[in-house]
Enzyme design. Structure first.
Site, mmCIF file in Angstrom:
data_model
loop_
_atom_site.group_PDB
_atom_site.id
_atom_site.type_symbol
_atom_site.label_atom_id
_atom_site.label_comp_id
_atom_site.label_asym_id
_atom_site.label_seq_id
_atom_site.Cartn_x
_atom_site.Cartn_y
_atom_site.Cartn_z
ATOM 1 N N HIS A 295 28.802 38.817 46.477
ATOM 2 C CA HIS A 295 28.127 39.584 45.063
ATOM 3 C C HIS A 295 29.402 39.266 43.895
ATOM 4 O O HIS A 295 29.144 38.287 43.509
ATOM 5 C CB HIS A 295 28.549 41.474 45.244
ATOM 6 C CG HIS A 295 27.730 42.232 46.143
ATOM 7 N ND1 HIS A 295 28.220 42.416 47.049
ATOM 8 C CD2 HIS A 295 26.430 41.957 46.050
ATOM 9 C CE1 HIS A 295 27.106 43.236 47.450
ATOM 10 N NE2 HIS A 295 26.269 43.016 46.954
ATOM 11 N N GLN B 266 24.580 44.223 37.452
ATOM 12 C CA GLN B 266 24.092 45.897 37.811
ATOM 13 C C GLN B 266 24.619 46.098 39.308
ATOM 14 O O GLN B 266 24.336 45.121 40.378
ATOM 15 C CB GLN B 266 22.118 46.307 37.697
ATOM 16 C CG GLN B 266 21.606 46.306 38.735
ATOM 17 C CD GLN B 266 21.893 47.963 38.356
ATOM 18 O OE1 GLN B 266 22.686 48.510 37.579
ATOM 19 N NE2 GLN B 266 22.045 49.460 39.349
ATOM 20 N N THR B 267 25.105 47.214 39.625
ATOM 21 C CA THR B 267 25.334 47.631 41.327
ATOM 22 C C THR B 267 25.481 48.804 41.087
ATOM 23 O O THR B 267 25.506 49.975 39.947
ATOM 24 C CB THR B 267 26.584 46.544 41.323
ATOM 25 O OG1 THR B 267 26.697 47.374 42.914
ATOM 26 C CG2 THR B 267 28.044 47.368 40.572
ATOM 27 N N ARG B 268 25.114 49.151 42.462
ATOM 28 C CA ARG B 268 24.628 50.926 43.114
ATOM 29 C C ARG B 268 25.871 51.010 44.602
ATOM 30 O O ARG B 268 25.440 51.896 44.961
ATOM 31 C CB ARG B 268 23.414 51.219 42.754
ATOM 32 C CG ARG B 268 22.706 50.977 44.358
ATOM 33 C CD ARG B 268 21.378 51.434 44.129
ATOM 34 N NE ARG B 268 20.609 50.941 45.759
ATOM 35 C CZ ARG B 268 19.705 50.272 45.948
ATOM 36 N NH1 ARG B 268 19.731 49.618 44.847
ATOM 37 N NH2 ARG B 268 19.038 50.072 46.810
ATOM 38 N N ARG C 3 19.374 39.366 45.087
ATOM 39 C CA ARG C 3 18.462 39.398 46.462
ATOM 40 C C ARG C 3 17.362 40.637 46.147
ATOM 41 O O ARG C 3 18.767 41.428 46.051
ATOM 42 C CB ARG C 3 19.037 38.501 47.524
ATOM 43 C CG ARG C 3 17.824 39.581 48.994
ATOM 44 C CD ARG C 3 19.207 39.281 50.482
ATOM 45 N NE ARG C 3 18.439 39.697 51.310
ATOM 46 C CZ ARG C 3 18.295 40.805 52.023
ATOM 47 N NH1 ARG C 3 19.774 41.275 51.075
ATOM 48 N NH2 ARG C 3 18.436 41.033 52.374
ATOM 49 N N ASP C 4 16.554 41.121 46.270
ATOM 50 C CA ASP C 4 15.779 42.130 46.894
ATOM 51 C C ASP C 4 16.493 43.303 45.602
ATOM 52 O O ASP C 4 16.952 44.539 45.516
ATOM 53 C CB ASP C 4 15.858 42.620 48.618
ATOM 54 C CG ASP C 4 15.625 43.629 48.157
ATOM 55 O OD1 ASP C 4 14.183 44.132 47.275
ATOM 56 O OD2 ASP C 4 15.747 44.947 49.065
ATOM 57 N N HIS C 5 16.871 43.050 43.673
ATOM 58 C CA HIS C 5 17.253 43.819 43.544
ATOM 59 C C HIS C 5 16.361 45.050 43.109
ATOM 60 O O HIS C 5 15.283 45.154 42.290
ATOM 61 C CB HIS C 5 16.655 42.832 41.794
ATOM 62 C CG HIS C 5 17.600 44.344 40.514
ATOM 63 N ND1 HIS C 5 19.288 42.788 40.617
ATOM 64 C CD2 HIS C 5 17.728 44.532 39.911
ATOM 65 C CE1 HIS C 5 19.118 44.074 39.272
ATOM 66 N NE2 HIS C 5 18.568 44.437 39.097
ATOM 67 N N ALA C 6 17.672 46.316 42.981
ATOM 68 C CA ALA C 6 16.630 47.328 42.934
ATOM 69 C C ALA C 6 15.675 47.579 43.889
ATOM 70 O O ALA C 6 14.535 48.706 43.767
ATOM 71 C CB ALA C 6 15.996 47.554 41.661
ATOM 72 N N HIS D 131 31.207 43.311 48.056
ATOM 73 C CA HIS D 131 31.459 42.534 49.045
ATOM 74 C C HIS D 131 31.430 41.570 48.654
ATOM 75 O O HIS D 131 31.370 40.588 47.214
ATOM 76 C CB HIS D 131 31.102 42.933 50.003
ATOM 77 C CG HIS D 131 30.469 44.566 50.817
ATOM 78 N ND1 HIS D 131 31.980 45.150 51.325
ATOM 79 C CD2 HIS D 131 29.892 44.977 50.982
ATOM 80 C CE1 HIS D 131 31.775 46.194 51.345
ATOM 81 N NE2 HIS D 131 30.537 45.977 51.292
#
Length: 392
Positions: A207, A198-200, A293-296, A204
């Site tokens: 990731h 998942q990415t918004r 780390r710190d998803h969403a 880099h």
């Protein structure tokens, strides 16, 4: 629909399809002018679409009160199946007063097109503060997800929905791969294990590193960026998609990666959204899901690894998809490669990782971040996009 060849069953065991047949569509069109109307916002339009294509299986519509309450309070549907985010259609009392339970409601897009139908089974009130506190862990209106809840109507409309027509995505039609399609692609490739990402944000080096670590242990990577509603200061979807294309062209084994869009809107619900994102990817056919780390997350509302800890609140196997947990990755100047604190002997001063704010400052000045942080082709694309935005 048979799923015996799929790597994983959809959530609830059956892939939902709520796209109207040609006959149903014509029937709805014939009734259109006589039906009461509700205009959807961008998020509820995304929700309608994801319900219809099976991305939100087992949901067949907007949640009734029983499901809403157990999701908000217990992260489960009323039948006991895990689900962490309420999927609701909220309207004002004025709009709700013109609607009759048991009747059909015409659903219009934000621009007024007839896009779907709701079979209205319930109208009910709900506690906005309780939803905010339980789902987002805060009642502060400056949280973007909480603000949406506070700004929306006080009555939830519930019932099964139908999407009138499955239209090609206006910007990314070739990447519009619905759950039935992604499952077919995985079968054709012979993939038994698939990890979803998942990415918004642009990808880099950090990731890229965790994706490739995951790819070492599974058959394929399903790169699944979210292109629904996001915060105004997030990187636009078209820019992000170009960055993903660049990375896949230059730095990934193309035969082992599928890029597809996720039409969902961001909730910024941190831990609860990590569960939600995993279940959605399960419906797309993923057997594994990366949780970093710190998803969403947004701001400082959630602890660094809260989105990983929340998976422990479910019984082993209950979610039906395997989370792959990763710590914050960085370039280690001691070992000369990407690493995390699990594998690197370095001290914090010997690690290269930049904050999003610092990266944006460099890009706005037309300066490339260090190659240890970002692939230069990606950084150049972001610089070009920022220049265009500044000229508008």
């Amino acid at each position: 629909m048979s799923h015996h060849l799929d790597a994983i069953a959809p959530h609830g065991g059956h892939l939902i399809n709520r796209i109207a047949t040609p006959d149903q569509r014509q029937e709805f069109l014939d009734k259109a002018e006589h039906l009461p109307r509700v205009q959807l916002d961008e998020r509820s339009l995304s929700d309608l679409e994801l319900i219809a294509i099976g991305g939100f299986s087992p949901l067949t519509g907007f949640m009734e009160q029983a499901d809403y309450k157990t999701v908000v309070n217990q992260m489960h549907l009323s039948n006991g199946l895990p689900w962490s985010i309420p999927i609701t259609l909220s309207v004002s009392e004025e709009v709700a007063s013109n609607l009759t339970e048991g009747g059909l409601v015409r659903l219009d897009s934000p621009t007024g097109e007839f896009v779907g139908v709701l079979e209205l089974t319930q109208k009910y009130t709900y506690d906005k503060e309780k939803e905010a506190l339980n789902v987002y862990r805060t009642t502060e209106e400056k949280h973007p997800g909480v603000k949406v809840v506070y700004d929306q109507g006080g009555i939830n409309l519930a019932g099964p929905v139908w999407l009138l027509d499955r239209q090609p995505h206006p910007y990314f039609p070739k990447y519009q791969i619905d759950p039935a399609d992604s499952r077919a692609m995985f079968r054709e490739k012979g993939w038994k294990t698939i990890v979803g990402f998942q990415t918004r944000n642009p990808i880099h080096r950090a990731h890229e590193y965790i994706q490739k670590c995951a790819l070492e242990t599974v058959d394929g990577l399903f790169l699944h960026p979210l292109v629904g509603a996001t915060k105004s200061d997030d990187i636009p979807a078209d820019v992000r998609m170009r960055c993903y294309e660049i990375l896949i062209d230059h730095y990934y084994p193309k035969q082992r990666v599928i890029l597809a869009i996720n039409p969902a809107a961001m909730r910024y619900a941190g831990p609860r959204e990590a569960i939600f994102h995993a279940l959605v990817r399960k419906n797309y056919g993923c057997t594994h899901f990366i949780v970093g780390r710190d998803h969403a997350g947004v701001g400082d509302y959630y602890g660094t690894y809260d989105a990983q800890y929340i998976f422990d609140e479910f019984e082993p196997g209950e979610l039906g998809i395997t989370p792959m947990m990763f710590e914050h990755a960085f370039y280690c100047t001691v070992t000369g490669g990407m690493a995390t604190s699990k594998t690197s002997p370095s001290t914090p001063e010997q690690r290269i990782h930049l904050s999003g704010t610092k990266v944006r400052e460099l890009l706005r000045r037309g300066e490339l971040p260090p190659p240890e942080f970002s692939r230069p082709e990606v950084a150049n694309e972001l610089i070009k996009a920022m220049k265009v935005a500044a000229e508008v």
